[in-house]
Enzyme design. Structure first.
Site, PDB file in Angstrom:
ATOM      1  N   SER A 251       0.796  -1.214   0.000  1.00 52.28           N
ATOM      2  CA  SER A 251       0.000   0.000   0.000  1.00 52.28           C
ATOM      3  C   SER A 251       0.832   1.269   0.000  1.00 52.28           C
ATOM      4  O   SER A 251       1.615   1.493  -0.909  1.00 52.28           O
ATOM      5  CB  SER A 251      -0.969  -0.035   1.181  1.00 52.28           C
ATOM      6  OG  SER A 251      -1.918   0.977   1.056  1.00 52.28           O
ATOM      7  N   HIS A 252       0.709   2.070   1.068  1.00 55.37           N
ATOM      8  CA  HIS A 252       1.380   3.372   1.089  1.00 55.37           C
ATOM      9  C   HIS A 252       2.842   3.273   1.519  1.00 55.37           C
ATOM     10  O   HIS A 252       3.549   4.278   1.509  1.00 55.37           O
ATOM     11  CB  HIS A 252       0.643   4.310   2.047  1.00 55.37           C
ATOM     12  CG  HIS A 252       0.457   3.702   3.399  1.00 55.37           C
ATOM     13  ND1 HIS A 252      -0.561   2.830   3.667  1.00 55.37           N
ATOM     14  CD2 HIS A 252       1.173   3.811   4.534  1.00 55.37           C
ATOM     15  CE1 HIS A 252      -0.467   2.434   4.938  1.00 55.37           C
ATOM     16  NE2 HIS A 252       0.581   3.016   5.485  1.00 55.37           N
TER      17      HIS A 252
ATOM     18  N   ASP B  28      -3.360   6.180  -3.045  1.00 57.30           N
ATOM     19  CA  ASP B  28      -2.177   5.541  -2.473  1.00 57.30           C
ATOM     20  C   ASP B  28      -1.639   4.448  -3.398  1.00 57.30           C
ATOM     21  O   ASP B  28      -2.122   4.280  -4.513  1.00 57.30           O
ATOM     22  CB  ASP B  28      -2.484   4.984  -1.074  1.00 57.30           C
ATOM     23  CG  ASP B  28      -3.384   3.767  -1.129  1.00 57.30           C
ATOM     24  OD1 ASP B  28      -4.166   3.657  -2.091  1.00 57.30           O
ATOM     25  OD2 ASP B  28      -3.295   2.922  -0.217  1.00 57.30           O
TER      26      ASP B  28
ATOM     27  N   ASP C  93      -1.773   1.196  -3.746  1.00 56.97           N
ATOM     28  CA  ASP C  93      -2.612   0.148  -4.341  1.00 56.97           C
ATOM     29  C   ASP C  93      -4.000   0.652  -4.713  1.00 56.97           C
ATOM     30  O   ASP C  93      -4.882  -0.145  -5.048  1.00 56.97           O
ATOM     31  CB  ASP C  93      -2.703  -1.061  -3.405  1.00 56.97           C
ATOM     32  CG  ASP C  93      -3.311  -0.717  -2.060  1.00 56.97           C
ATOM     33  OD1 ASP C  93      -3.134   0.423  -1.597  1.00 56.97           O
ATOM     34  OD2 ASP C  93      -3.978  -1.588  -1.468  1.00 56.97           O
TER      35      ASP C  93
ATOM     36  N   ASP D 292      -6.505   2.029  -3.044  1.00 58.76           N
ATOM     37  CA  ASP D 292      -7.714   1.868  -2.233  1.00 58.76           C
ATOM     38  C   ASP D 292      -8.004   3.088  -1.349  1.00 58.76           C
ATOM     39  O   ASP D 292      -9.049   3.159  -0.734  1.00 58.76           O
ATOM     40  CB  ASP D 292      -7.680   0.571  -1.401  1.00 58.76           C
ATOM     41  CG  ASP D 292      -6.492   0.465  -0.471  1.00 58.76           C
ATOM     42  OD1 ASP D 292      -5.671   1.412  -0.432  1.00 58.76           O
ATOM     43  OD2 ASP D 292      -6.363  -0.574   0.205  1.00 58.76           O
ATOM     44  N   ARG D 293      -7.073   4.035  -1.303  1.00 59.02           N
ATOM     45  CA  ARG D 293      -7.352   5.211  -0.464  1.00 59.02           C
ATOM     46  C   ARG D 293      -7.339   6.489  -1.297  1.00 59.02           C
ATOM     47  O   ARG D 293      -6.903   6.498  -2.444  1.00 59.02           O
ATOM     48  CB  ARG D 293      -6.370   5.281   0.692  1.00 59.02           C
ATOM     49  CG  ARG D 293      -6.623   4.097   1.632  1.00 59.02           C
ATOM     50  CD  ARG D 293      -5.950   4.208   2.961  1.00 59.02           C
ATOM     51  NE  ARG D 293      -4.538   4.045   2.835  1.00 59.02           N
ATOM     52  CZ  ARG D 293      -3.648   4.934   3.258  1.00 59.02           C
ATOM     53  NH1 ARG D 293      -4.033   6.053   3.843  1.00 59.02           N
ATOM     54  NH2 ARG D 293      -2.369   4.700   3.114  1.00 59.02           N
TER      55      ARG D 293
ATOM     56  N   LYS E 219     -11.915  -0.778   0.251  1.00 61.36           N
ATOM     57  CA  LYS E 219     -11.997   0.659   0.096  1.00 61.36           C
ATOM     58  C   LYS E 219     -11.529   1.001  -1.322  1.00 61.36           C
ATOM     59  O   LYS E 219     -10.792   0.232  -1.933  1.00 61.36           O
ATOM     60  CB  LYS E 219     -11.182   1.372   1.160  1.00 61.36           C
ATOM     61  CG  LYS E 219      -9.761   0.877   1.371  1.00 61.36           C
ATOM     62  CD  LYS E 219      -9.236   1.444   2.678  1.00 61.36           C
ATOM     63  CE  LYS E 219      -7.751   1.168   2.871  1.00 61.36           C
ATOM     64  NZ  LYS E 219      -7.471  -0.144   3.446  1.00 61.36           N
TER      65      LYS E 219
HETATM   66  C1  VG1 Z   1      -3.479   1.819   8.332  1.00 64.60           C
HETATM   67  C2  VG1 Z   1      -4.711   2.682   8.502  1.00 64.60           C
HETATM   68  C3  VG1 Z   1      -5.957   1.831   8.382  1.00 64.60           C
HETATM   69  C4  VG1 Z   1      -5.943   1.088   7.033  1.00 64.60           C
HETATM   70  C5  VG1 Z   1      -4.653   0.297   6.913  1.00 64.60           C
HETATM   71  C6  VG1 Z   1      -4.523  -0.392   5.587  1.00 64.60           C
HETATM   72  O1  VG1 Z   1      -3.449   0.828   9.340  1.00 64.60           O
HETATM   73  O2  VG1 Z   1      -4.686   3.331   9.754  1.00 64.60           O
HETATM   74  O3  VG1 Z   1      -7.102   2.640   8.498  1.00 64.60           O
HETATM   75  O4  VG1 Z   1      -7.033   0.215   6.947  1.00 64.60           O
HETATM   76  O5  VG1 Z   1      -3.530   1.177   7.062  1.00 64.60           O
HETATM   77  O6  VG1 Z   1      -4.650   0.522   4.544  1.00 64.60           O
HETATM   78  P1  VG1 Z   1      -2.556   0.947  10.668  1.00 64.60           P
HETATM   79  O7  VG1 Z   1      -2.742  -0.363  11.379  1.00 64.60           O
HETATM   80  O8  VG1 Z   1      -1.148   1.206  10.214  1.00 64.60           O
HETATM   81  O9  VG1 Z   1      -3.094   2.105  11.422  1.00 64.60           O
HETATM   82  V1  VG1 Z   1      -3.806   0.262   3.141  1.00 64.60           V
HETATM   83  O10 VG1 Z   1      -4.175   1.467   2.127  1.00 64.60           O
HETATM   84  O11 VG1 Z   1      -2.328  -0.007   3.675  1.00 64.60           O
HETATM   85  O12 VG1 Z   1      -4.460  -1.248   2.561  1.00 64.60           O
HETATM   86 CO    CO Z   2      -3.821   1.063   0.285  1.00 61.63          CO
END
Ligand code: VG1
Ligand code: CO
Length: 542
Positions: free
Chosen positions: A112-113, A276, A278, A280-281, A375
């Protein structure tokens, strides 16, 4: 030829908030990736002939792992694999393909990010037949299996050409390389009023979209530029790069700072957005108006009926616990339920499948609906565009109108990144130990009304998930939440979520930083952040 490779368990393959996320070097260790994939296949036990969707966000090591996954999947009895060309699939596009093709599941290779490249991070997410992230029961079983695994199955076969559309055979499995964008873009066209958006664009409505050199580039170019008619160049950083150009593809005010500055400048287009790694955000910024993700969820929910897919209204709303209560007020006004779940999209799945909610969201800029089970960054952007085109209003005016009706939840998240795990654990342990003494305590102008450790009981399947963060609620509805991240790969990340509610007749036009001063001081007094971590200020404020 099928092969059975003897192996021994590898420590620490426990998936976090969204899948298994580690340094690339960890996935490169001999047998590391194969052990995890085999543990997964041993748990999900695909029917012979089952379909598997495979794709990733294009980061470094994606192509290598896709070839490994193809061989393991074939050796484990899958009959068909659908793979996005170039190894690309955004997370929401993968979710859609699983549902559309009746697949038994999907593998999404993404962190992801988190930053990419040889020194960056890699990740494996598994989604089940409903298109959503594997629930805790599945990820826990995979982890248990990874502790006892003694062999993995593969076969000898040449690499599949991931860049050419078409069908080939790997052992008994048919591999189809498909266009990663078309099905998803078609779905968006069904959900939203593209004609209304096209009309607004023709009349001069402008936007800027930052794909952050990650997976959404091809999707955004096809949908925004080719189908909706926004000018060429509306999508910036639209080519997916293995290292995201050296940036974090994290759509927040720190990493999408260029977009933010453009949107606050005199050259700002009407609308700005980013996604982001992937896809989804989403980050939403109107001309001279940043919209917090929690507010975005509330404003989308309040106006969703303007889009064809939601014209009959919403069944319910769900938000993660740390997300502000702005959406709760919309739900109340609409007379529909609002559910509060732990952080992570997997907890929305049961509610969506049971038809209890239509729209879900997280404070971390994740918003989505029942159209997929993830998402969906571009979905949020398109719903905003649909609403703005129908209402003929600016983002700033829409936000002001919303607050004048529902009140405003001033909100910020403070992240303390890369702190020592032991210090983070000690801080949380001390907090938990002191919870019962908090109610009634005065901290400056604030008085604690209630404090607890959030435990979630799923209303559909009855499963209970304890310890999902500490909530401290003050008289008047302000709140501080503390939790540790489940997606980091180095040390621990402490997240402190601050929320202050101002009613409709209150102070609606203030700076967030001003409004949160007392809450920030209270958070420090309650948790002793500096004493435990040595940090006097957060690394990232969003
Ligand atoms: C973070 C965010 C959470 C999100 C998760 C995955 O998790 O706070 O809201 O669902 O990333 O998003 P954490 O446990 O680091 O707070 V993504 O875009 O990485 O699939
Ligand atoms: Co993501």
């Amino acid at each position: 030829m099928l092969r059975t490779i003897t192996t021994t368990p590898i420590e620490g393959q426990r998936p976090g908030t969204s899948g298994l996320r580690k340094k690339v070097a960890t996935f490169q260790k001999p047998s590391y990736t194969e052990n995890f994939l085999q543990s997964l296949f041993d748990v999900v036990q695909p029917d012979s002939g089952a379909t598997l969707i495979i794709g990733g966000d294009g980061r470094f090591y994606n192509r290598t792992v896709i070839q490994q996954a193809i061989r393991l999947a074939s050796a484990n009895g899958y009959g068909r694999a659908l793979i996005g060309r170039g190894g690309l699939l955004s997370t929401p596009a993968a979710s859609h393909l699983i549902r559309k093709h009746g697949a038994s599941g999907g593998l999404i290779f993404s962190a992801s990010h988190n930053p990419g490249g040889p020194n960056g991070d890699f990740g494996i997410k598994y989604n089940t037949a409903n298109g959503g992230p594997a629930p805790e029961a599945v990820t826990e079983a995979v982890y248990k299996r990874s502790l006892e695994i003694d062999r993995w199955l593969t076969l000898e076969a040449p690499d599949v050409d991931l860049d050419a559309l078409g069908t080939s055979q790997v052992g008994g499995m048919t591999v189809e390389v498909i266009d990663p964008v078309t099905d998803y873009a078609d779905l968006m066209e069904q959900l939203f009023d593209f004609a209304a958006i096209q009309k607004a664009v023709a009349e001069g409505f402008t936007m800027s979209f930052d794909a952050m050199s990650a997976v959404t580039g091809p999707y955004a170019i096809e949908i925004l530029e080719n189908r909706l008619g926004f000018a060429k160049g509306t999508v910036r950083n639209g080519t997916p790069l293995e290292d995201f150009g050296g940036h974090h593809p994290d759509p927040n005010l720190v990493h999408a700072d260029e977009l933010y500055r453009l949107m606050m400048s005199s050259n700002a287009p009407d609308f700005g957005a980013a996604s982001d790694g992937d896809g989804d955000r989403n980050l939403i910024i109107g001309r001279h108006r940043f919209v917090t993700p929690s507010d975005s969820l509330a404003m989308l929910a309040a106006n969703a009926h303007l889009a064809p897919a939601y014209k009959d209204g919403l069944k319910g709303i769900a938000r993660s616990m740390p997300t502000s209560a702005a959406a709760d007020r919309v739900a109340e006004a609409l007379g529909i339920p609002c559910y509060e779940t732990p952080t992570g999209w997997k907890f929305f799945g049961t509610l969506l499948d049971a038809g209890l909610v239509t729209i879900c969201g997280e404070e971390s800029a994740g918003t989505g609906s029942d159209h997929v089970r993830e998402k969906d960054g571009l979905w949020a952007v398109l719903l905003w565009l649909n609403i703005l085109a129908k209402r003929r209003i600016s983002v700033d005016q829409l936000a002001r109108d919303h607050w004048a009706e529902c009140g405003r939840n001033y909100y910020a998240r403070h992240d303390y990144e890369g702190i020592e795990s032991a210090a983070a654990d000690a801080l949380m342990a001390e907090l938990m130990g002191g919870l019962s003494a908090l109610p009634g305590r005065s901290l400056g102008v604030l008085t604690v009304e209630a404090a607890d450790s959030f435990s979630y009981s799923d209303p559909v399947d009855g499963s209970v998930t304890p310890n999902q963060g500490v909530r401290v609620i003050f008289e008047g509805g302000s709140r501080v939440v503390f939790r540790l991240s489940g997606t980091g790969t180095a040390g621990a990340t402490l997240r402190v979520y601050l929320e202050r509610y101002e009613p409709a007749e209150g102070r609606l036009d203030e700076e967030t930083s001003t409004m949160l001063i007392e809450l920030i001081e209270a958070a420090e007094a309650i948790a002793g952040i500096e004493r435990h971590t040595g940090r006097s200020s957060p690394d990232v404020t969003t």
